[in-house]
Enzyme design. Structure first.
Site, PDB file in Angstrom:
ATOM      1  N   HIS A  64       0.844  -1.204   0.000  1.00  0.00           N
ATOM      2  CA  HIS A  64       0.000   0.000   0.000  1.00  0.00           C
ATOM      3  C   HIS A  64       0.877   1.251   0.000  1.00  0.00           C
ATOM      4  O   HIS A  64       0.643   2.200  -0.746  1.00  0.00           O
ATOM      5  CB  HIS A  64      -0.894   0.048   1.252  1.00  0.00           C
ATOM      6  CG  HIS A  64      -1.933  -1.017   1.319  1.00  0.00           C
ATOM      7  ND1 HIS A  64      -2.120  -1.786   2.450  1.00  0.00           N
ATOM      8  CD2 HIS A  64      -2.861  -1.432   0.431  1.00  0.00           C
ATOM      9  CE1 HIS A  64      -3.112  -2.622   2.244  1.00  0.00           C
ATOM     10  NE2 HIS A  64      -3.581  -2.437   1.017  1.00  0.00           N
ATOM     11  N   LYS A  70     -17.124  -6.768   7.171  1.00  0.00           N
ATOM     12  CA  LYS A  70     -15.744  -7.234   7.206  1.00  0.00           C
ATOM     13  C   LYS A  70     -15.237  -7.221   8.646  1.00  0.00           C
ATOM     14  O   LYS A  70     -15.347  -6.220   9.336  1.00  0.00           O
ATOM     15  CB  LYS A  70     -14.898  -6.297   6.334  1.00  0.00           C
ATOM     16  CG  LYS A  70     -13.659  -6.910   5.778  1.00  0.00           C
ATOM     17  CD  LYS A  70     -13.028  -5.954   4.771  1.00  0.00           C
ATOM     18  CE  LYS A  70     -11.937  -6.651   4.020  1.00  0.00           C
ATOM     19  NZ  LYS A  70     -11.295  -5.766   3.052  1.00  0.00           N
ATOM     20  N   ARG A 107      -2.516  -6.142  -7.867  1.00  0.00           N
ATOM     21  CA  ARG A 107      -1.401  -7.084  -7.843  1.00  0.00           C
ATOM     22  C   ARG A 107      -1.564  -8.185  -8.880  1.00  0.00           C
ATOM     23  O   ARG A 107      -0.584  -8.707  -9.386  1.00  0.00           O
ATOM     24  CB  ARG A 107      -1.282  -7.738  -6.463  1.00  0.00           C
ATOM     25  CG  ARG A 107      -0.993  -6.782  -5.337  1.00  0.00           C
ATOM     26  CD  ARG A 107      -1.148  -7.444  -3.969  1.00  0.00           C
ATOM     27  NE  ARG A 107      -2.543  -7.801  -3.769  1.00  0.00           N
ATOM     28  CZ  ARG A 107      -2.976  -8.970  -3.302  1.00  0.00           C
ATOM     29  NH1 ARG A 107      -2.131  -9.891  -2.933  1.00  0.00           N
ATOM     30  NH2 ARG A 107      -4.261  -9.204  -3.173  1.00  0.00           N
ATOM     31  N   SER A 138      -2.907  -7.863   2.800  1.00  0.00           N
ATOM     32  CA  SER A 138      -3.308  -7.617   4.190  1.00  0.00           C
ATOM     33  C   SER A 138      -3.674  -8.923   4.882  1.00  0.00           C
ATOM     34  O   SER A 138      -3.398  -9.107   6.064  1.00  0.00           O
ATOM     35  CB  SER A 138      -4.483  -6.632   4.239  1.00  0.00           C
ATOM     36  OG  SER A 138      -4.055  -5.353   3.851  1.00  0.00           O
TER      37      SER A 138
END
Length: 140
Positions: free
Chosen positions: A17, A41, A90, A128
């Protein structure tokens, strides 16, 4: 003033990030890092902790502002005056997902552009999710 919004959950804010953020800084007068709060989440860190971690990582960059938010990203763009949304990608799967989100955002406001930034090769394997696993296992 050219303002961009870099939204995400950032749970946690990774070196990937940070690399994306540092790469786009020269393109904008200000970049607002927006820590999303999503009730669906389960996050390891509170929004306040995530905001503070990002502020600490970016303390050398006066053009970076960090805030927590909930709601629609386009609404936050309007409130901070952002003309662009930054998203790091990514993989091909990231690209497909981000392309869909960018299309939805563009329908909401065609004046706000989305900039997809490819992760550097050395950060492509960082996520993450993996970082949370490392933190969890280090605490055991």
């Amino acid at each position: 003033m050219a303002i961009a919004l870099f939204p995400g959950s950032f749970d946690p804010f990774t070196k990937g990030h940070e690399a994306v953020l540092r790469r786009v800084l020269p393109l904008f007068d200000k970049v607002v890092v927006a820590v999303g709060q999503n009730s669906d989440k389960h996050c390891m860190f509170s929004p306040e902790e995530r905001v503070e971690r990002i502020r600490e990582a970016m303390k050398d960059c006066p053009t970076v502002e960090v805030t927590a938010y909930s709601g629609m990203t386009i609404e936050l763009c309007h409130s901070v005056g952002a003309q662009c949304i930054i998203r790091g990608i990514r993989t091909a799967a990231d690209f497909e997902y981000e392309q869909l989100i960018a299309t939805v955002n563009r329908k909401q406001d065609p004046a706000i552009e989305t900039l997809l930034v490819m992760a550097d090769a050395e950060h492509r394997d960082i996520s993450s999710t993996l970082e949370r696993e490392k933190i969890t296992h280090a605490a055991e």
